[in-house]
Design a protein around this motif. Structure first.
Motif, mmCIF file in Angstrom:
data_model
loop_
_atom_site.group_PDB
_atom_site.id
_atom_site.type_symbol
_atom_site.label_atom_id
_atom_site.label_comp_id
_atom_site.label_asym_id
_atom_site.label_seq_id
_atom_site.Cartn_x
_atom_site.Cartn_y
_atom_site.Cartn_z
ATOM 1 N N GLY A 139 6.054 -8.966 43.037
ATOM 2 C CA GLY A 139 5.173 -7.889 42.605
ATOM 3 C C GLY A 139 4.037 -7.662 43.583
ATOM 4 N N ARG A 159 9.008 -4.346 40.164
ATOM 5 C CA ARG A 159 9.365 -4.618 38.773
ATOM 6 C C ARG A 159 10.375 -5.770 38.686
ATOM 7 N NH1 ARG A 159 8.216 0.221 36.010
ATOM 8 N NH2 ARG A 159 6.450 1.191 37.087
ATOM 9 N N SER A 183 3.258 -8.209 35.138
ATOM 10 C CA SER A 183 2.759 -7.069 35.906
ATOM 11 C C SER A 183 1.264 -7.142 36.158
ATOM 12 C CB SER A 183 3.086 -5.754 35.186
ATOM 13 O OG SER A 183 2.488 -5.724 33.899
#
Length: 307
Positions: free
Chosen positions: A194, A267, A291
């Motif tokens: 990420g 993702r 996230s």
């Protein structure tokens, strides 16, 4: 025309890596597949079998041991042609001594699943040798699979220091259960991906779990009882309860992540909560930690101190 024409796959001589190579060779436009393996003999056997099965001579061998950063850097140094995509597939439960430390100061299980791939991606980016997509083989273990005895990894702080303790095993102690430390390793790598997506917006960084997959070597080095449960008993019963699917289905997830632009950079895609098979969803909808940019950056910073 498929925009991805060349792919490098780590752990490509068996299981999911080999099957992904086979499926990619059947894709129109794919013209070169690099089989990154640590054992030349096994790699040559796999290449011969893939050529026979696909009728194509597009497979090159790259000798690389992802547990050894020097081996990874040497392999990249020998590459001269840019590669469109990389599948970071090599992994598992860390061999016979998963909690022993490597020369880099991390556990074998962490080196196999995480650090070697960090070194590989950094080396490729430094020489501008990857042009399109980096796909990491994630795992539902990163968010927990209680029905398979894998509890959700518990981050107390998500700090740089905590991620370092995961890497060197001090969070778990010398008797850490590889079935649990595996989930933590996969979580750290997912968070790193990420962070990389934000740092390198010209490259897609997609984490895709192949799901619970029968017929792989991932659990070969577990203690005897657990190995029997997962590879033999589980291999028969778990598919009946939706807990495992075929290696073909697992490898197809890789191809979907590589070739379908609907899977977005940064993702983590895996099965719905509670299961390691079935349709994939963005895992941030299950666990918002995945996230969280601060947590991602802390994981990345910890890895920068090790790579």
């Amino acid at each position: 025309m498929n925009p991805i024409q060349s792919v490098l796959i780590t752990g490509a001589n068996a299981g999911l890596g080999r099957e992904a190579a086979r499926q990619l060779a059947m894709q129109k436009g794919v013209a070169k597949i690099y089989l990154a393996c640590r054992n030349r003999t096994k790699a040559e056997v796999a290449r011969a079998a893939l050529e026979h099965e696909t009728g194509r001579k597009i497979f090159d061998i790259v000798l690389m041991d992802v547990t050894d950063p020097a081996s990874v850097r040497a392999a990249v140094a020998d590459l001269s042609t840019p590669i469109d995509a990389v599948i970071l597939n090599a992994g598992g439960t860390g061999g016979r001594t998963p909690n022993s430390l490597t020369g880099a100061g991390v556990t074998n299980i962490f080196a196999t699943n995480v650090l070697g791939h960090v070194v590989l991606v950094d080396a490729l980016l430094e020489r501008q040798l990857v042009t399109s997509t980096v796909l990491y083989a994630g795992s539902e273990a990163a968010r927990g699979i209680p029905k398979m005895g894998m509890q959700r990894p518990d981050l107390s702080e998500g700090s740089v220091e905590e991620f370092r303790s995961i890497a060197d095993g001090s969070k778990f102690g010398p008797e850490g259960d590889p079935m649990q430390t595996y989930g933590y390793a996969k979580l750290v790598a997912t968070l790193w991906m990420g962070a990389m997506a934000r740092q390198h917006p010209h490259i897609r960084f997609v984490t895709m779990s192949p799901g619970g997959t029968a017929g792989t070597a991932g659990f070969d080095d577990l203690p005897l009882v657990k190995r029997i449960i997962f590879k033999h008993v589980g291999g028969v019963l778990m598919p009946l309860f939706g807990m495992m699917h075929s290696v073909e289905a697992g490898a197809k997830r890789y191809l979907d992540g590589l070739l379908n632009p609907e899977f977005k950079t940064g993702r983590f895609y895996a099965s719905k909560a509670g299961y390691p098979t079935g349709p994939v969803v963005d895992q941030a909808s299950i666990d918002a930690t995945l996230s969280d940019t601060t947590t991602q950056d802390n994981a990345n910073q910890a890895l920068r101190q090790l790579a």
